[in-house]
Structures are given as structure tokens and as C-alpha cells.
Motif scaffolding. Structure first.
Motif, PDB file in Angstrom:
ATOM      1  N   MET A  53       0.939  -1.165   0.034  1.00 11.69           N
ATOM      2  CA  MET A  53      -0.078   0.040   0.014  1.00 11.69           C
ATOM      3  C   MET A  53       0.870   1.229   0.059  1.00 11.69           C
ATOM      4  SD  MET A  53      -3.095  -1.122   2.550  1.00 11.69           S
ATOM      5  CE  MET A  53      -3.517   0.491   2.823  1.00 11.69           C
ATOM      6  N   LYS A  54       1.905   1.347   0.885  1.00 14.42           N
ATOM      7  CA  LYS A  54       2.848   2.479   0.851  1.00 14.42           C
ATOM      8  C   LYS A  54       3.503   2.601  -0.407  1.00 14.42           C
ATOM      9  CE  LYS A  54       3.461   2.486   5.859  1.00 14.42           C
ATOM     10  NZ  LYS A  54       4.382   2.463   7.125  1.00 14.42           N
ATOM     11  N   ALA A  55       3.858   1.567  -1.237  1.00 14.04           N
ATOM     12  CA  ALA A  55       4.597   1.855  -2.516  1.00 14.04           C
ATOM     13  C   ALA A  55       3.461   1.903  -3.490  1.00 14.04           C
ATOM     14  CB  ALA A  55       5.260   0.261  -2.635  1.00 14.04           C
ATOM     15  N   ARG A  56       2.318   2.086  -3.283  1.00 10.91           N
ATOM     16  CA  ARG A  56       1.120   2.289  -4.333  1.00 10.91           C
ATOM     17  C   ARG A  56       1.123   1.290  -5.504  1.00 10.91           C
ATOM     18  NH1 ARG A  56      -1.088   6.737  -2.946  1.00 10.91           N
ATOM     19  NH2 ARG A  56       0.137   8.530  -1.896  1.00 10.91           N
ATOM     20  N   ASP A  57       1.532  -0.142  -4.653  1.00 10.84           N
ATOM     21  CA  ASP A  57       1.423  -1.130  -5.662  1.00 10.84           C
ATOM     22  C   ASP A  57       0.042  -1.685  -5.768  1.00 10.84           C
ATOM     23  OD1 ASP A  57       1.775  -3.561  -7.039  1.00 10.84           O
ATOM     24  OD2 ASP A  57       3.706  -4.351  -6.216  1.00 10.84           O
ATOM     25  N   ALA A  58      -0.702  -1.358  -6.661  1.00  9.90           N
ATOM     26  CA  ALA A  58      -2.217  -1.803  -6.452  1.00  9.90           C
ATOM     27  C   ALA A  58      -2.320  -3.315  -6.837  1.00  9.90           C
ATOM     28  CB  ALA A  58      -2.926  -0.979  -7.817  1.00  9.90           C
ATOM     29  N   VAL A  59      -1.676  -4.003  -7.859  1.00  6.12           N
ATOM     30  CA  VAL A  59      -1.767  -5.303  -8.225  1.00  6.12           C
ATOM     31  C   VAL A  59      -1.428  -6.132  -6.844  1.00  6.12           C
ATOM     32  CG1 VAL A  59      -1.040  -7.029  -9.578  1.00  6.12           C
ATOM     33  CG2 VAL A  59      -1.123  -5.059 -10.494  1.00  6.12           C
TER      34      VAL A  59
END
Length: 149
Positions: free
Chosen positions: A16-22
Motif C-alpha cells: 500500500m505504501k509503495a502504491r502497488d495496486a496489483v
């Protein structure tokens, strides 16, 4: 040492913090499935429940890929393969083919199975083996069928 579930939950936050939606979506889906399995079985979340749930999710994704291939949906196959790779990080590696062959031979000898009708005895013996969690029983079934007349 953190449990598999604690590691998965921590990885959700990292994704979530890395904004990795997959990755976030795949891990949240797995988390929801684990919580659902906890409620359905009325057992606390432990490594065995997590592994069972994740294996089932990976199997379902692989089965869906077969259907997507029939429909020519390469985009959905790629998405499922990506999700499988994410979930497999939490699963132990299966035993190699040579080791499985040795275990099958030992189980056949132990049970005295002489025909394919007694295949259930062999599979049952393998399920009692300490490394049963690391055995792919789909592949074992084919090996046992090949070895029994």
C-alpha cells in the motif's frame, strides 16, 4: 519468528505504501479468504489454515487460466499468473519429482497395492507422510496410475 499470516499482513502495508495496486489487491483478497476460512472452520488463524487457503487460491487461479486460454483471454491469463506469483511467495516449495517418485514407490511397497483399484491406499499412505504438505497430489495421482497395472 513471524507467522505466514503476520508476514502477509505486513506485506499488505508495504504494498500500500509503495502504491502497488496489483500486489495490494492480491494480498487483500488472500487476507479476506483466510479470514473467511477462519470463520467457516471456526478455528484460529494458524500456518496450516493460511497454507491451505493460499494453495486453494493458487489452484483456483490456475484452473481459471485453463478456461481463459480456451476463450483466448491472454490479458486475464497474465493477470492470474501475476497473482499466482505473488501468492506463491508464501507457500513452501513442493518436493522435486525424484523425491516424489521414491515416496510413491515406498508407499506402494508399504500398502502392498497391486492394481489401480488400490490407488486410494497409496494416496492415503502418502497423505500421512510428514512431507504431505509439500506433495502435489495431482502429479502423484498420475505417477501412481503409471506404476500400478
Amino acid at each position: 519468528m513471524a507467522t505466514i499470516y503476520e508476514t502477509l499482513r505486513a506485506d499488505i502495508v508495504v504494498a500500500m505504501k509503495a502504491r502497488d495496486a496489483v500486489t495490494t489487491t492480491a494480498l487483500r483478497t488472500a487476507d479476506a479468504a483466510i479470514k473467511r476460512a477462519e470463520m467457516d472452520t471456526n478455528k484460529p488463524i494458524d500456518d496450516a489454515l493460511v497454507l491451505t487457503t493460499l494453495r486453494k487460491a493458487v489452484k483456483n487461479l490456475a484452473d481459471a487460466n485453463v478456461e481463459f486460454a480456451k476463450g483466448g483471454r491472454a490479458d486475464l491469463i497474465a493477470a492470474n499468473e501475476n497473482e499466482i506469483r505473488i501468492l506463491e511467495k508464501y507457500l513452501p516449495k513442493n518436493l522435486d519429482a525424484a523425491t516424489v517418485e521414491v515416496l510413491v514407490d515406498a508407499a506402494i511397497k508399504e500398502t502392498g497395492a497391486a492394481s489401480k483399484k488400490e490407488m486410494g491406499k497409496v494416496i492415503g499412505a502418502l497423505k500421512k507422510h510428514p512431507d504431505a504438505a509439500l506433495i502435489d497430489f495431482g502429479a502423484v495421482s498420475k505417477i501412481v496410475q503409471a506404476k500400478l497395472p
